[in-house]
Design a protein around this motif. Structure first.
Motif, PDB file in Angstrom:
ATOM      1  N   TRP A  88       0.852  -1.196   0.000  1.00 50.27           N
ATOM      2  CA  TRP A  88       0.000   0.000   0.000  1.00 50.27           C
ATOM      3  C   TRP A  88       0.881   1.237   0.000  1.00 50.27           C
ATOM      4  N   SER A  89       0.554   2.200  -0.792  1.00 46.88           N
ATOM      5  CA  SER A  89       1.342   3.431  -0.887  1.00 46.88           C
ATOM      6  C   SER A  89       0.473   4.623  -0.523  1.00 46.88           C
ATOM      7  N   PRO A  90       0.216   4.815   0.778  1.00 51.14           N
ATOM      8  CA  PRO A  90      -0.611   5.939   1.191  1.00 51.14           C
ATOM      9  C   PRO A  90       0.190   7.222   1.169  1.00 51.14           C
ATOM     10  N   PRO A  91      -0.461   8.371   1.270  1.00 49.57           N
ATOM     11  CA  PRO A  91       0.286   9.607   1.463  1.00 49.57           C
ATOM     12  C   PRO A  91       1.124   9.499   2.728  1.00 49.57           C
ATOM     13  N   GLU A  92       2.250  10.186   2.760  1.00 47.56           N
ATOM     14  CA  GLU A  92       3.114  10.119   3.945  1.00 47.56           C
ATOM     15  C   GLU A  92       2.322  10.525   5.171  1.00 47.56           C
ATOM     16  N   PRO A  93       2.108   9.606   6.139  1.00 45.64           N
ATOM     17  CA  PRO A  93       1.283   9.960   7.291  1.00 45.64           C
ATOM     18  C   PRO A  93       1.975  11.008   8.153  1.00 45.64           C
ATOM     19  N   ASP A  94       1.216  12.024   8.563  1.00 44.01           N
ATOM     20  CA  ASP A  94       1.768  13.047   9.441  1.00 44.01           C
ATOM     21  C   ASP A  94       2.030  12.484  10.832  1.00 44.01           C
ATOM     22  N   ASP A  95       1.282  11.488  11.195  1.00 42.56           N
ATOM     23  CA  ASP A  95       1.383  10.906  12.528  1.00 42.56           C
ATOM     24  C   ASP A  95       2.682  10.103  12.639  1.00 42.56           C
ATOM     25  N   ALA A  96       3.556  10.487  13.579  1.00 44.04           N
ATOM     26  CA  ALA A  96       4.859   9.831  13.714  1.00 44.04           C
ATOM     27  C   ALA A  96       4.717   8.371  14.098  1.00 44.04           C
ATOM     28  N   GLU A  97       3.751   8.085  14.955  1.00 40.01           N
ATOM     29  CA  GLU A  97       3.552   6.703  15.401  1.00 40.01           C
ATOM     30  C   GLU A  97       3.144   5.821  14.232  1.00 40.01           C
ATOM     31  N   ALA A  98       2.258   6.331  13.373  1.00 41.12           N
ATOM     32  CA  ALA A  98       1.825   5.561  12.216  1.00 41.12           C
ATOM     33  C   ALA A  98       2.976   5.360  11.235  1.00 41.12           C
ATOM     34  N   GLY A 127       0.639   1.736  16.559  1.00 42.45           N
ATOM     35  CA  GLY A 127       0.975   2.478  15.348  1.00 42.45           C
ATOM     36  C   GLY A 127       0.200   1.989  14.134  1.00 42.45           C
ATOM     37  N   ILE A 128       0.010   0.657  14.020  1.00 38.14           N
ATOM     38  CA  ILE A 128      -0.794   0.120  12.916  1.00 38.14           C
ATOM     39  C   ILE A 128      -2.224   0.626  13.040  1.00 38.14           C
ATOM     40  N   ARG A 129      -2.747   0.624  14.251  1.00 39.67           N
ATOM     41  CA  ARG A 129      -4.098   1.160  14.482  1.00 39.67           C
ATOM     42  C   ARG A 129      -4.171   2.613  14.041  1.00 39.67           C
ATOM     43  N   ARG A 130      -3.148   3.373  14.398  1.00 39.14           N
ATOM     44  CA  ARG A 130      -3.132   4.791  14.016  1.00 39.14           C
ATOM     45  C   ARG A 130      -2.999   4.939  12.502  1.00 39.14           C
ATOM     46  N   LEU A 131      -2.229   4.070  11.880  1.00 44.97           N
ATOM     47  CA  LEU A 131      -2.053   4.110  10.427  1.00 44.97           C
ATOM     48  C   LEU A 131      -3.396   3.942   9.722  1.00 44.97           C
ATOM     49  N   LEU A 132      -4.216   3.013  10.225  1.00 47.89           N
ATOM     50  CA  LEU A 132      -5.531   2.803   9.623  1.00 47.89           C
ATOM     51  C   LEU A 132      -6.466   3.975   9.894  1.00 47.89           C
ATOM     52  N   GLU A 133      -6.235   4.677  11.011  1.00 46.75           N
ATOM     53  CA  GLU A 133      -7.079   5.829  11.330  1.00 46.75           C
ATOM     54  C   GLU A 133      -6.790   7.015  10.409  1.00 46.75           C
ATOM     55  N   VAL A 134      -5.504   7.234  10.102  1.00 39.99           N
ATOM     56  CA  VAL A 134      -5.152   8.413   9.304  1.00 39.99           C
ATOM     57  C   VAL A 134      -5.306   8.158   7.809  1.00 39.99           C
ATOM     58  N   ALA A 135      -5.542   6.893   7.422  1.00 41.21           N
ATOM     59  CA  ALA A 135      -5.728   6.599   6.003  1.00 41.21           C
ATOM     60  C   ALA A 135      -7.027   7.247   5.511  1.00 41.21           C
ATOM     61  N   PRO A 136      -6.998   7.860   4.349  1.00 37.41           N
ATOM     62  CA  PRO A 136      -8.208   8.536   3.860  1.00 37.41           C
ATOM     63  C   PRO A 136      -9.256   7.535   3.372  1.00 37.41           C
ATOM     64  N   GLY A 137     -10.515   7.912   3.535  1.00 32.93           N
ATOM     65  CA  GLY A 137     -11.615   7.110   3.001  1.00 32.93           C
ATOM     66  C   GLY A 137     -11.849   5.841   3.789  1.00 32.93           C
ATOM     67  N   SER A 138     -12.674   4.968   3.204  1.00 31.88           N
ATOM     68  CA  SER A 138     -13.016   3.699   3.841  1.00 31.88           C
ATOM     69  C   SER A 138     -11.942   2.658   3.550  1.00 31.88           C
ATOM     70  N   ILE A 139     -11.722   1.781   4.537  1.00 31.70           N
ATOM     71  CA  ILE A 139     -10.673   0.771   4.437  1.00 31.70           C
ATOM     72  C   ILE A 139     -11.305  -0.608   4.588  1.00 31.70           C
ATOM     73  N   ALA A 140     -10.855  -1.557   3.753  1.00 33.98           N
ATOM     74  CA  ALA A 140     -11.228  -2.963   3.920  1.00 33.98           C
ATOM     75  C   ALA A 140      -9.938  -3.749   4.171  1.00 33.98           C
ATOM     76  N   LEU A 141      -9.794  -4.265   5.376  1.00 34.71           N
ATOM     77  CA  LEU A 141      -8.632  -5.073   5.745  1.00 34.71           C
ATOM     78  C   LEU A 141      -9.056  -6.539   5.679  1.00 34.71           C
ATOM     79  N   ILE A 142      -8.534  -7.272   4.694  1.00 32.85           N
ATOM     80  CA  ILE A 142      -8.948  -8.643   4.411  1.00 32.85           C
ATOM     81  C   ILE A 142      -7.828  -9.595   4.819  1.00 32.85           C
ATOM     82  N   LEU A 143      -8.102 -10.454   5.787  1.00 34.10           N
ATOM     83  CA  LEU A 143      -7.081 -11.359   6.324  1.00 34.10           C
ATOM     84  C   LEU A 143      -7.555 -12.804   6.161  1.00 34.10           C
TER      85      LEU A 143
END
Length: 942
Positions: A88-98, A127-143
């Motif tokens: 996944w190539s999201p925009p550079e997250p501003d959140d340091a933890e993410a 940090g992974i939780r935060r990464l999913l929070e700052v991602a734009p739009g709706s997310i589908a995480l399929i495991l």
């Protein structure tokens, strides 16, 4: 081979399931969190259904992140998430933890995640939780295929389900019923509006009409019986002749059994020549995604021949290319090929893979994967590789590290010159096992290290003490450390650390003399060694010990020394000694150095990195909860307790969990009321109190406080009088216990005990000289005096309590003291002062969001207003106590006799009578008797 699913416009026989998936996607589009759980036997269609869910989510504009576990990569930590998130190539997250979390996953995927670069797993999870929070739009995480997932991936999935990111997120997981990923299953939301549970059943015979439109009823019946409605079996049997189907139906092979599945999956490869089968087996050994050169080396063929074989396997449909890597079409197919290769050949194949990766400096985790499956007894190099890989995974994937270390210890040569290395490996294994929550097993492993050479044996002793602390067995920890010191080890950082650990243990055991002796000895060794971090730790424990024994001057001296040293030491040197900031922050808060306390507490927590097995972690978290509660940051205190308890679940420590929630009880009380706090105590602490003396006293005191405010004064007194209580707790529980005991005794009309306890508490608090304790003692004295109508004496104590609490920055306690002052002013018929104090109390409660206290204050305000009305209607405006003393004086009793009867001092009786004389405008007891008789006659006249 004909693929019956390729021509199918949709999933056959899954209309109801697809409808539920569509509704879940719609909910997430609206910004909600939803989960999908798909279970079923192998080949039932879980992966196919997930693929359809991914397609539909993608059509709705979702960012789809897909990861799939495989059977043979359990030693690769976070493999599912590496596959899902790193492409996944999201925009550079501003959140340091993410950003840090994403970089860590990328590092793990490359295999260059070194121990010194590692982050603790909980920070990664967050940090992974935060990464999913700052991602734009709706997310589908399929495991997919979580039954095969590595333990770190399962723990991370469980964490995300229990604490889902904010915003529109769909988490879909698929797994077999056995082996069941129990933690993930337990974490799935149970509410129907949050989760979709799909247990896929076999297809019915009528569904095959749509799936095989050209087949007659007889053939469809044979297909259904042979496959038992399993779509994967149907897929494998689509081109089988009727005689084969009839044979399977007649029981020639056990339908659904592993051998039948193996045969079905390998049937399409049976026609392949041996060279292609060998390359396929090499690919199965190489990994989920393997490079051409690695496969060639394992297959012992040239790269050109291997490339040609892989091309033919791709054309056959068994293998799929992904960029420069190759993988099987389905993990079950890879599993079947892997097993078909034979155990002996597979072992040599893994050995060749390991040799190739070692020669080409391949990622150590991938190298260890092959070494683990091929290492021979006495292979020193293999043991070193496994140890190196485990060292980098101890924090983020302890279960994986444990497996690697067990293999390393098994193959390490039994030579005397390798004893030190074996002890180091056992030490690492003990840490890994403890991180998995198996504290007793970890302690057992350490027993083999303790008799070994120093300094590893001293390190093992210190860690064993930490484990014993977490299990609540402080006596065993002290015995072990004392035994190690008695071995006569020379002064070194490890022996100084053992002295520090002994001082900390003695503080928890409330053995002040021993704590002081060990801390002083540790300080002497630290100074001799020039070890500043150890010296700062010793000073912080000495400060705590001095505060416990009401030696405020000594406490101030050691706090300044600890601060001076710690503030000048580099983080790398401080990190192993982060525990020093817990007692330091606690004493600083008591000395009203609140900004410094907050800074040092934050520093300690940062250094610990949220590791539940760090010696400083328990105390740091408990101090954090207590100080946040004192400052009135109630929601933050509860949140900190929740986070700490969540981390306590990793080492599986009831001692830590119970103490954290005991520290949070006051915050829960002021926020939600006593019933909610009692319910939380029953559920989270349970009947077993912490076993350490200090934490046990904290728990009992806070339970007594909640019971008191719930109106269960008898239960409160039972907690307060249950022994033993230790005298060396002036700075922690002693003064607060005396204060609560005094007020509770007053509620039981035990005036003598109430006055005595409040006197003792006030004397102890004055001796200690710390604002918060002085506030508590004055508040208790005022409460006792109010209970017995001594309003004039109570007022200065209540006012002093409010001032001391304000100086200590204790907003909630100041608000309660202001409420008490308002009550006293209402009893004294002073509505202006009453309203002023009520306004101050309201302001304090509001700024702390103390909802329950605000409700209680509103009720009290109504009672005060009613009391003022009654007082205005009472004759001469006498208070209840004044009327009582006036009646006794009018009956002929002397001041001394009245004092003895009411348990008051003669001077107090004299002061009350002076006010009675003034209010009734009488000058003698004779006039008083006459006036009281006149008032009584008027009261009873018609």
């Amino acid at each position: 081979m004909h693929d019956p699913f390729s021509a199918s416009p949709g999933l056959i026989g899954r209309a109801a399931e697809l409808g539920r998936l569509d509704r879940a996607v719609g909910d997430v589009t609206a910004g909600r969190f939803r989960t999908v759980s798909i279970t079923g036997s192998p080949g039932i269609g879980k992966t196919r259904l997930l693929a359809e869910l991914s397609r539909r989510a993608g059509e709705r504009g979702f960012t789809v992140m897909s990861g799939r576990a495989t059977e043979f990569e359990k030693c690769f930590p976070f493999a599912v998430y590496v596959e899902a998130l790193t492409p996944w190539s999201p925009p550079e997250p501003d959140d340091a933890e993410a950003r840090t979390a994403l970089e860590t996953l990328v590092s793990i995927s490359r295999g260059d995640h070194e121990p010194e670069a590692s982050t603790d797993r909980y920070r990664l999870y967050r940090g992974i939780r935060r990464l999913l929070e700052v991602a734009p739009g709706s997310i589908a995480l399929i495991l997919d295929d979580l039954h095969w997932a590595d333990q770190p991936s399962l723990e991370l999935t469980e964490y995300l389900l229990r604490k889902p990111p904010r915003g529109g997120l769909l988490v879909a997981v698929a797994y077999r019923p056995a082996p069941l990923p129990t933690g993930v299953v337990a974490a799935l939301p149970q509410a129907d509006d949050q989760a979709v549970f799909l247990d896929l059943r076999p297809l019915e015979e009528k569904d095959l009409a749509e799936l095989f439109p050209g087949a007659g009823p007889h053939r469809r019946r044979l297909l259904h019986r042979a496959s038992a409605g399993n779509p994967l079996y149907l897929h494998a049997l689509a081109d089988a002749g009727d005689s084969v189907l009839a044979g399977l139906t007649g029981g020639e092979y056990p339908v659904g059994g592993p051998r039948a599945l193996q045969g079905l999956l390998l049937a399409e490869l049976d026609v392949l020549p041996d060279d292609l089968r060998r390359v396929a087996q090499a690919l199965a050994v190489a990994g989920d995604q393997a490079s051409l050169d690695l496969v060639a080396w394992i297959a012992e063929t040239g790269e050109e021949e291997t490339a040609d074989a892989l091309d033919r396997l791709c054309a056959h449909g068994a293998v799929v290319p992904t960029d420069a890597f190759f993988t099987f079409r389905h993990p079950l197919l890879r599993a079947a090929v892997y097993r078909d290769a034979g155990m002996g050949w597979r072992t040599r194949a893994h050995e060749r893979a390991a040799a190739y990766l070692d020669a080409h400096r391949g990622p150590v985790t991938l190298l260890a994967h092959h070494v683990q499956r091929s290492a021979r007894q006495g292979d020193e190099r293999a043991a070193a590789i496994l140890h190196e890989a485990a060292a980098g995974l101890l924090d983020v994937a302890p279960a994986t590290a444990s497996r690697l270390l067990r293999t390393a210890l098994r193959v390490l040569p039994a030579r005397e010159d390798l004893t030190s290395r074996r002890m180091t490996m056992l030490m690492a294994l003990a840490r890994a096992v403890a991180s998995e929550g198996e504290l007793a097993e970890s302690r057992e492993i350490l027993e083999a290290v303790l008799p070994g050479p120093e300094p590893t044996s001293l390190e093992a002793a210190a860690f064993a003490s930490v484990l014993s602390r977490l299990m609540g067995d402080l006596d065993a920890a002290k015995h072990l450390l004392t035994r190690m010191l008695n071995r006569g080890a020379d002064a070194c950082p490890h022996t100084a650390s053992i002295l520090i650990e002994l001082a900390a243990l003695d503080s928890l055991r409330l053995d002040s003399d021993e704590a002081w002796r060990h801390a002083r000895a540790a300080l002497e060794q630290a100074d001799e060694l020039g070890h500043e971090a150890l010296a700062a730790t010793a000073h912080s424990l000495l400060a705590l010990n001095a505060a416990q024994q009401a030696r405020t001057g000594d406490a101030e001296v050691h706090v300044e020394q600890a601060t001076r040293i710690a503030d000048g030491v580099a983080d790398a040197e401080l990190r192993p000694h982060a525990a020093l900031f817990a007692p330091l922050a606690l004493v600083e808060a008591q000395l009203n150095l609140r900004d410094r306390a907050a800074r040092h507490l934050a520093k300690g927590l940062e250094l610990v990195g949220n590791q539940g097995l760090d010696p400083g972690f328990p105390f740091l978290r408990i101090v954090e909860v207590a100080l946040l509660t004192r400052e009135g940051k109630l929601s933050a205190a509860v949140a900190a307790a929740e986070e700490a308890a969540e981390l306590a679940a990793f080492p599986n420590s009831h001692e830590l969990t119970a103490t954290v929630w005991a520290a949070a009880l006051p915050a829960l009380l002021w926020l939600d009321g006593p019933q909610a706090a009692l319910t939380a105590a029953d559920r989270l602490i349970g009947p077993a109190l912490p076993r350490s003396a200090w934490w046990s006293e904290l728990t009992r005191l806070n339970l007594a406080t909640v019971n008191f405010h719930a109106g269960r004064v008898a239960a409160c007194l039972a907690q307060l009088t249950a022994g033993p209580w230790f005298p060396q707790t002036a700075a922690s529980a002693g003064i607060y216990r005396q204060a609560l005991h005094a007020v509770s005794a007053a509620r039981f009309n035990d005036l003598h005990s109430a006055l005595l306890l409040s006197d003792l508490g006030l004397a102890d608090a004055k001796g200690l000289g710390m604002d918060h304790q002085l506030g508590a003692a004055h508040h208790a004295r005022a409460e006792v005096l109010l209970q017995y109508g001594e309003l004039e004496e109570a007022l200065p104590h209540a006012s002093a309590a409010a001032t001391y609490f304000a100086d200590a920055g204790a907003a909630i306690d100041e608000g309660r003291a202001r409420q008490l002052l308002a009550t006293l002013h209402s009893r004294n018929s002073d509505p202006t002062a009453m309203r002023d104090e009520l306004a101050r109390a309201k302001a304090r409660y509001a700024e702390c969001s103390a909802a329950w206290l605000e409700k209680q204050l509103a009720k009290a305000e109504l009672r005060m207003a009613a009391s003022l009305t009654r007082q205005a209607e009472e004759p001469a405006g006498l208070s209840e106590r004044e009327r009582q003393i006036a009646a006794l004086a009018g009956s002929g009793l002397t001041n001394r006799e009245i004092a003895q009867r009411l348990y008051l001092s003669p001077k107090t009786v004299e002061a009350h009578l002076a006010r009675v004389f003034a209010k009734l405008d009488v000058r003698s007891r004779v006039e008083l008797t006459r006036r009281l008789a006149q008032d009584s006659s008027s009261e009873h006249s018609p």
